[in-house]
Scaffold this motif. Structure first.
Motif, mmCIF file in Angstrom:
data_model
loop_
_atom_site.group_PDB
_atom_site.id
_atom_site.type_symbol
_atom_site.label_atom_id
_atom_site.label_comp_id
_atom_site.label_asym_id
_atom_site.label_seq_id
_atom_site.Cartn_x
_atom_site.Cartn_y
_atom_site.Cartn_z
ATOM 1 N N ASP A 12 0.950 -1.220 -0.022
ATOM 2 C CA ASP A 12 -0.201 0.084 -0.097
ATOM 3 C C ASP A 12 0.725 1.120 0.059
ATOM 4 N N SER A 13 2.046 1.230 -0.645
ATOM 5 C CA SER A 13 2.867 2.451 -0.604
ATOM 6 C C SER A 13 2.383 3.416 -1.456
ATOM 7 N N GLN A 14 2.564 4.783 -1.148
ATOM 8 C CA GLN A 14 1.978 5.766 -1.908
ATOM 9 C C GLN A 14 3.225 6.397 -2.533
ATOM 10 N N ASP A 15 2.931 7.165 -3.696
ATOM 11 C CA ASP A 15 4.145 7.966 -4.241
ATOM 12 C C ASP A 15 4.306 9.320 -3.426
ATOM 13 N N ILE A 16 5.376 9.213 -2.723
ATOM 14 C CA ILE A 16 5.637 10.604 -1.963
ATOM 15 C C ILE A 16 6.906 11.052 -2.288
ATOM 16 N N ALA A 17 6.899 12.428 -2.470
ATOM 17 C CA ALA A 17 8.199 13.006 -2.959
ATOM 18 C C ALA A 17 9.071 13.484 -1.681
ATOM 19 N N LEU A 18 10.054 12.780 -1.332
ATOM 20 C CA LEU A 18 10.959 13.161 -0.271
ATOM 21 C C LEU A 18 12.259 14.033 -0.720
ATOM 22 N N PRO A 19 12.699 15.171 0.038
ATOM 23 C CA PRO A 19 13.889 15.754 -0.540
ATOM 24 C C PRO A 19 15.075 14.830 -0.516
ATOM 25 N N THR A 20 15.816 14.901 -1.470
ATOM 26 C CA THR A 20 16.963 14.015 -1.540
ATOM 27 C C THR A 20 18.341 14.515 -1.047
ATOM 28 N N SER A 21 18.197 15.814 -0.899
ATOM 29 C CA SER A 21 19.322 16.687 -0.708
ATOM 30 C C SER A 21 18.985 17.944 0.148
ATOM 31 N N ILE A 22 19.919 18.578 0.733
ATOM 32 C CA ILE A 22 19.789 19.805 1.432
ATOM 33 C C ILE A 22 20.117 20.901 0.503
ATOM 34 N N VAL A 23 19.370 22.059 0.518
ATOM 35 C CA VAL A 23 19.527 23.070 -0.500
ATOM 36 C C VAL A 23 19.723 24.442 0.641
ATOM 37 N N TYR A 24 21.013 24.849 0.222
ATOM 38 C CA TYR A 24 21.439 26.050 1.230
ATOM 39 C C TYR A 24 21.247 27.160 0.194
ATOM 40 N N ASN A 25 20.422 28.228 1.039
ATOM 41 C CA ASN A 25 20.403 29.504 0.342
ATOM 42 C C ASN A 25 21.342 30.650 0.645
ATOM 43 N N ASP A 26 22.521 30.279 0.301
ATOM 44 C CA ASP A 26 23.699 31.075 0.791
ATOM 45 C C ASP A 26 23.917 32.353 -0.354
ATOM 46 N N THR A 27 23.443 33.494 0.086
ATOM 47 C CA THR A 27 23.707 34.572 -0.708
ATOM 48 C C THR A 27 24.835 35.569 -0.079
ATOM 49 N N ASP A 28 25.260 35.136 0.963
ATOM 50 C CA ASP A 28 26.592 35.812 1.571
ATOM 51 C C ASP A 28 25.981 37.233 1.882
ATOM 52 N N THR A 29 24.997 37.263 2.522
ATOM 53 C CA THR A 29 24.368 38.745 2.949
ATOM 54 C C THR A 29 24.409 38.535 4.355
ATOM 55 N N LEU A 30 24.531 39.697 5.115
ATOM 56 C CA LEU A 30 24.185 39.665 6.483
ATOM 57 C C LEU A 30 22.809 39.654 6.930
ATOM 58 N N ALA A 31 22.068 40.374 6.145
ATOM 59 C CA ALA A 31 20.733 40.605 6.579
ATOM 60 C C ALA A 31 19.614 39.621 5.530
ATOM 61 N N HIS A 32 18.655 39.238 6.355
ATOM 62 C CA HIS A 32 17.642 38.460 5.776
ATOM 63 C C HIS A 32 16.974 39.331 4.647
ATOM 64 N N PRO A 33 16.748 38.583 3.574
ATOM 65 C CA PRO A 33 15.928 39.194 2.394
ATOM 66 C C PRO A 33 14.740 40.058 2.593
ATOM 67 N N SER A 34 13.966 39.367 3.675
ATOM 68 C CA SER A 34 12.743 39.954 3.847
ATOM 69 C C SER A 34 12.749 41.120 4.739
ATOM 70 N N LEU A 35 13.958 41.561 5.017
ATOM 71 C CA LEU A 35 14.196 42.846 5.666
ATOM 72 C C LEU A 35 14.005 44.041 4.723
ATOM 73 N N PHE A 36 14.313 43.580 3.408
ATOM 74 C CA PHE A 36 14.476 44.790 2.400
ATOM 75 C C PHE A 36 12.961 44.686 1.637
ATOM 76 N N MET A 37 12.342 45.809 1.933
ATOM 77 C CA MET A 37 10.906 45.920 1.329
ATOM 78 C C MET A 37 10.604 47.057 0.779
ATOM 79 N N ASP A 38 9.716 47.393 0.149
ATOM 80 C CA ASP A 38 9.574 48.538 -0.558
ATOM 81 C C ASP A 38 9.193 49.571 0.515
ATOM 82 N N LYS A 39 9.570 50.950 0.497
ATOM 83 C CA LYS A 39 9.391 51.834 1.482
ATOM 84 C C LYS A 39 7.959 52.328 1.708
ATOM 85 N N ASP A 40 7.228 52.448 0.577
ATOM 86 C CA ASP A 40 5.762 52.315 0.652
ATOM 87 C C ASP A 40 5.016 51.822 1.424
#
Length: 102
Positions: free
Chosen positions: A50-78
């Motif tokens: 009764d196994s189902q098709d389940i997509a499991l992650p096979t690798s770890i993805v690093y989001n390494d942009t070499d920035t000191l601040a998180h991208p969500s801190l940069f938003m539109d001034k308005d």
């Protein structure tokens, strides 16, 4: 400060050790790059009927942009101003209703 006597004594001894003549400064080497090793592939058991098709992650993805601040801190001034005004309005409404502002 909220430090214990043992921590204060250990800190003073560490400072004295650094200030002594026998202290030798060493170059800093980051272990950040050493962590990026290939993960072991997980073993999947396909014996179950009764196994189902389940997509499991096979690798770890690093989001390494070499920035000191998180991208969500940069938003539109308005957009940031609109969010702040909404927050200010809600704080004023809470204060008018008698609840303390935190």
């Amino acid at each position: 400060e909220g430090t214990s006597v043992e921590e204060q004594v250990r800190r003073i001894k560490d400072i004295e050790a650094i200030e002594s003549d026998s202290f030798v400064p060493q170059a800093f080497k980051s272990s950040r790059d050493d962590i990026k090793t290939e993960p072991a592939e997980p073993k999947l058991e396909l014996d179950r009927a009764d196994s189902q098709d389940i997509a499991l992650p096979t690798s770890i993805v690093y989001n390494d942009t070499d920035t000191l601040a998180h991208p969500s801190l940069f938003m539109d001034k308005d957009k940031a101003e609109e969010l702040w005004l909404n927050r200010l309005i809600s704080l004023r409404q809470e204060r008018l209703m008698g609840s303390p502002v935190t």
